[in-house]
Design an enzyme around this catalytic site. Structure first.
Site, PDB file in Angstrom:
ATOM      1  N   PHE A 134       0.859  -1.193   0.000  1.00 15.84           N
ATOM      2  CA  PHE A 134       0.000   0.000   0.000  1.00 15.84           C
ATOM      3  C   PHE A 134       0.896   1.244   0.000  1.00 15.84           C
ATOM      4  O   PHE A 134       1.906   1.291   0.717  1.00 15.84           O
ATOM      5  CB  PHE A 134      -0.907  -0.022   1.241  1.00 15.84           C
ATOM      6  CG  PHE A 134      -1.971   1.022   1.182  1.00 15.84           C
ATOM      7  CD1 PHE A 134      -3.113   0.829   0.423  1.00 15.84           C
ATOM      8  CD2 PHE A 134      -1.830   2.216   1.860  1.00 15.84           C
ATOM      9  CE1 PHE A 134      -4.108   1.804   0.348  1.00 15.84           C
ATOM     10  CE2 PHE A 134      -2.813   3.197   1.797  1.00 15.84           C
ATOM     11  CZ  PHE A 134      -3.952   2.992   1.034  1.00 15.84           C
ATOM     12  N   ASP A 155       1.973  -5.676   8.195  1.00 16.67           N
ATOM     13  CA  ASP A 155       0.833  -4.761   8.120  1.00 16.67           C
ATOM     14  C   ASP A 155      -0.401  -5.645   7.923  1.00 16.67           C
ATOM     15  O   ASP A 155      -0.537  -6.319   6.896  1.00 16.67           O
ATOM     16  CB  ASP A 155       1.028  -3.783   6.949  1.00 16.67           C
ATOM     17  CG  ASP A 155      -0.154  -2.827   6.797  1.00 16.67           C
ATOM     18  OD1 ASP A 155      -1.280  -3.201   7.172  1.00 16.67           O
ATOM     19  OD2 ASP A 155       0.050  -1.713   6.280  1.00 16.67           O
ATOM     20  N   TYR A 179     -10.601   0.296  10.675  1.00 17.33           N
ATOM     21  CA  TYR A 179     -11.843   0.764  10.036  1.00 17.33           C
ATOM     22  C   TYR A 179     -12.310  -0.148   8.913  1.00 17.33           C
ATOM     23  O   TYR A 179     -13.313   0.126   8.268  1.00 17.33           O
ATOM     24  CB  TYR A 179     -11.682   2.207   9.523  1.00 17.33           C
ATOM     25  CG  TYR A 179     -10.397   2.499   8.774  1.00 17.33           C
ATOM     26  CD1 TYR A 179     -10.211   2.048   7.486  1.00 17.33           C
ATOM     27  CD2 TYR A 179      -9.375   3.209   9.373  1.00 17.33           C
ATOM     28  CE1 TYR A 179      -9.039   2.306   6.800  1.00 17.33           C
ATOM     29  CE2 TYR A 179      -8.191   3.480   8.710  1.00 17.33           C
ATOM     30  CZ  TYR A 179      -8.022   3.027   7.422  1.00 17.33           C
ATOM     31  OH  TYR A 179      -6.852   3.271   6.756  1.00 17.33           O
ATOM     32  N   LYS A 180     -11.558  -1.227   8.638  1.00 16.14           N
ATOM     33  CA  LYS A 180     -11.999  -2.146   7.581  1.00 16.14           C
ATOM     34  C   LYS A 180     -12.827  -3.265   8.233  1.00 16.14           C
ATOM     35  O   LYS A 180     -13.954  -3.045   8.645  1.00 16.14           O
ATOM     36  CB  LYS A 180     -10.802  -2.684   6.820  1.00 16.14           C
ATOM     37  CG  LYS A 180      -9.936  -1.598   6.167  1.00 16.14           C
ATOM     38  CD  LYS A 180      -8.796  -2.229   5.399  1.00 16.14           C
ATOM     39  CE  LYS A 180      -7.755  -1.214   4.970  1.00 16.14           C
ATOM     40  NZ  LYS A 180      -8.231  -0.233   4.001  1.00 16.14           N
ATOM     41  N   ARG A 187     -12.608  -4.189  -7.149  1.00 15.49           N
ATOM     42  CA  ARG A 187     -12.303  -4.907  -5.907  1.00 15.49           C
ATOM     43  C   ARG A 187     -13.589  -5.188  -5.149  1.00 15.49           C
ATOM     44  O   ARG A 187     -14.418  -4.302  -4.972  1.00 15.49           O
ATOM     45  CB  ARG A 187     -11.464  -3.963  -5.040  1.00 15.49           C
ATOM     46  CG  ARG A 187     -10.154  -4.438  -4.603  1.00 15.49           C
ATOM     47  CD  ARG A 187      -9.365  -3.409  -3.818  1.00 15.49           C
ATOM     48  NE  ARG A 187     -10.073  -2.453  -2.976  1.00 15.49           N
ATOM     49  CZ  ARG A 187      -9.595  -1.931  -1.852  1.00 15.49           C
ATOM     50  NH1 ARG A 187      -8.413  -2.314  -1.425  1.00 15.49           N
ATOM     51  NH2 ARG A 187     -10.264  -1.038  -1.168  1.00 15.49           N
TER      52      ARG A 187
HETATM   53  C1  LIG Z   1      -2.147  -1.991   3.842  1.00 19.38           C
HETATM   54  C2  LIG Z   1      -2.584  -0.618   4.246  1.00 19.38           C
HETATM   55  N1  LIG Z   1      -1.779   0.119   5.042  1.00 19.38           N
HETATM   56  C3  LIG Z   1      -2.170   1.369   5.441  1.00 19.38           C
HETATM   57  C4  LIG Z   1      -3.386   1.899   5.027  1.00 19.38           C
HETATM   58  C5  LIG Z   1      -3.865   3.276   5.384  1.00 19.38           C
HETATM   59  O1  LIG Z   1      -3.206   3.972   6.344  1.00 19.38           O
HETATM   60  P1  LIG Z   1      -3.994   5.129   7.156  1.00 19.38           P
HETATM   61  O2  LIG Z   1      -4.954   4.416   8.084  1.00 19.38           O
HETATM   62  O3  LIG Z   1      -2.945   5.904   7.831  1.00 19.38           O
HETATM   63  O4  LIG Z   1      -4.760   5.938   6.165  1.00 19.38           O
HETATM   64  C6  LIG Z   1      -4.229   1.144   4.206  1.00 19.38           C
HETATM   65  C7  LIG Z   1      -5.527   1.718   3.781  1.00 19.38           C
HETATM   66  O5  LIG Z   1      -6.298   1.161   3.056  1.00 19.38           O
HETATM   67  C8  LIG Z   1      -3.815  -0.132   3.815  1.00 19.38           C
HETATM   68  O6  LIG Z   1      -4.591  -0.872   3.012  1.00 19.38           O
END
Ligand SMILES: Cc1ncc(COP(=O)(O)O)c(C=O)c1O
Length: 412
Positions: free
Chosen positions: A129, A198, A223-224, A371
């Protein structure tokens, strides 16, 4: 899976016999929407609105500042962390919740690199990401480290004794492909490197066993699949063996051993509390803490079985009904698949927009990926069936080619 004679009735029967039947009732989903975007923003659990009213009206309005103690605001992050811990194979008291994922990544990448001070390389994979890559580049510049990009099909090939940290995203945001977390953790340890995962696209949909895999560091958003609400704070986990030496760069007063001594010098708190920096986001943490209750009593193997059954069905129906119209870029092997299915098509943007117009909400990722996320607590087999029926109708009527979809909007 072969869909054979699978019709809507059969899909409904699969839902009725699922061990997760009834969990959907815990969510407040709009009528007539098939929501396949919980891998971007989870749906709202019903108990969250009432909790938010209570936090604002009673705790904040009436309790005012005393609520830091009387409503236990001060321990909210730890409480939420303890609810996340069983979903990721972590122990109680070892998960910190508080900052955005990006800020958390900065703190953990610096902290991880500092655990291997004699090594100069951070390994990342190029399809990660974007924020992970941007933050890692910032960390490399700040600490004078080298960023090494590995081949996503074989990250272990980039490991050697110069590597301080291998930082990977467990499930890829674009394709839904999943890395072998235990295997790559072992490969990193074999060369004396540490590994950071991650877990944004796994937590709450794919079982993770951080202690079982002997991982070092993990980060994830809430939030997912954790349904904490837009911008809800991320979590961080550091293996207990590293916690006493853990040295993260944003040493704020909430990570101090005794914040209210107001000392001039910093002394880190014990354990994962030293990951904290500033005042915790109480409203957001309250929503998250309550949202996490939808996982009460959910067995992770049942969650995974439901997720795989949904994604298997989606892939099989898309192929049965639409042949090779779409390229399924998500791996077929269960061991390599997260909880989403990604379809490649030159007009993927129009396809997603036309589906949204029909009430089927997925999303588009540039340049050509549609997606679809399958949050197993509230997506049912019948939703999968209906979504594919709409997809077939879109393609047959060429709704995806409407001139309105020729211009891409930034956020979907
Ligand atoms: C793998 C991954 N890392 C980080 C993030 C986003 O980071 P943040 O919560 O700081 O916007 C996402 C957002 O979709 C993500 O998919």
């Amino acid at each position: 899976m072969t869909t054979g004679a699978l019709d809507r009735e059969a899909a409904l029967e699969l839902d009725a016999s699922s061990p997760l039947a009834g969990r959907r009732e815990l969510f407040d989903l709009p009528d007539r929407i098939v929501y396949l975007d919980g891998n971007s923003l989870g749906a709202v659990p019903r108990n969250v609105s009432e909790r938010m009213r209570q936090v604002v009206d009673r705790e904040w309005r009436s309790g005012l500042i005393s609520s830091w103690n009387t409503a236990d605001w001060v321990n909210l992050g730890r409480r939420a962390g303890d609810k996340i811990a069983p979903l990721i194979g972590a122990g109680p008291g070892d998960v910190h919740v508080g900052d955005s994922t990006s800020v958390t990544l900065f703190k953990t990448l610096v902290g991880g690199a500092r655990l291997r001070p004699d090594r100069r390389v951070l390994v990342l994979e190029p399809t990660t990401f974007p924020t992970d890559a941007y933050v890692a580049a910032g960390v490399a510049e700040t600490l004078g480290l080298e960023l090494r990009w590995c081949d996503p099909s074989d990250p272990a090939a980039s490991l050697d004794e110069d590597v301080a940290l291998l930082a990977l995203t467990h499930v890829d945001f674009r394709s839904g492909a999943m890395f072998d977390l235990p295997g790559l953790t072992r490969a990193a340890h074999d060369v004396g490197a540490l590994v950071q995962w991650d877990l944004c696209h796994s937590t709450g949909a794919v079982p993770v066993d951080l202690l079982g895999a002997d991982a070092d560091i993990a980060v994830g958003c809430t939030y997912k699949y954790l349904n904490g609400g837009p911008g809800s704070p991320a979590f961080a986990w550091v293996h207990p063996r590293h916690q006493s030496a853990w040295d993260q760069p944003i040493t704020g007063w909430f990570g101090h051993a005794r914040p209210f001594d107001m000392d001039r010098s910093f002394e880190p708190a014990e354990g994962i509390t030293r990951m904290a920096s500033g005042t915790p986001p109480v409203l957001a943490l309250s929503a998250l803490d309550t949202a996490l209750d939808v996982f009460d009593g959910v067995a992770m193997d049942e969650l995974r079985a439901a997720s795989l059954s949904l994604t298997d069905l989606f892939i099989a129906l898309v192929e049965d009904r639409l042949g090779d119209t779409f390229e399924v870029i998500t791996p077929r092997e269960h061991a390599r698949r997260g909880s989403q299915v990604s379809l490649r098509h030159d007009e993927a943007y129009g396809v997603v927009q036309a589906l949204i117009e029909r009430g089927v909400v997925g999303d588009f990722r540039t340049p050509d990926v549609a997606r679809f996320g399958f949050a197993p607590l509230y997506v049912r087999h019948v939703d999968v069936f209906d979504a594919v029926e709409h997809l077939v109708a879109v393609m047959q009527s060429e709704e995806h080619l409407r001139p309105a979809y020729a211009v891409r909007n930034a956020v979907t």
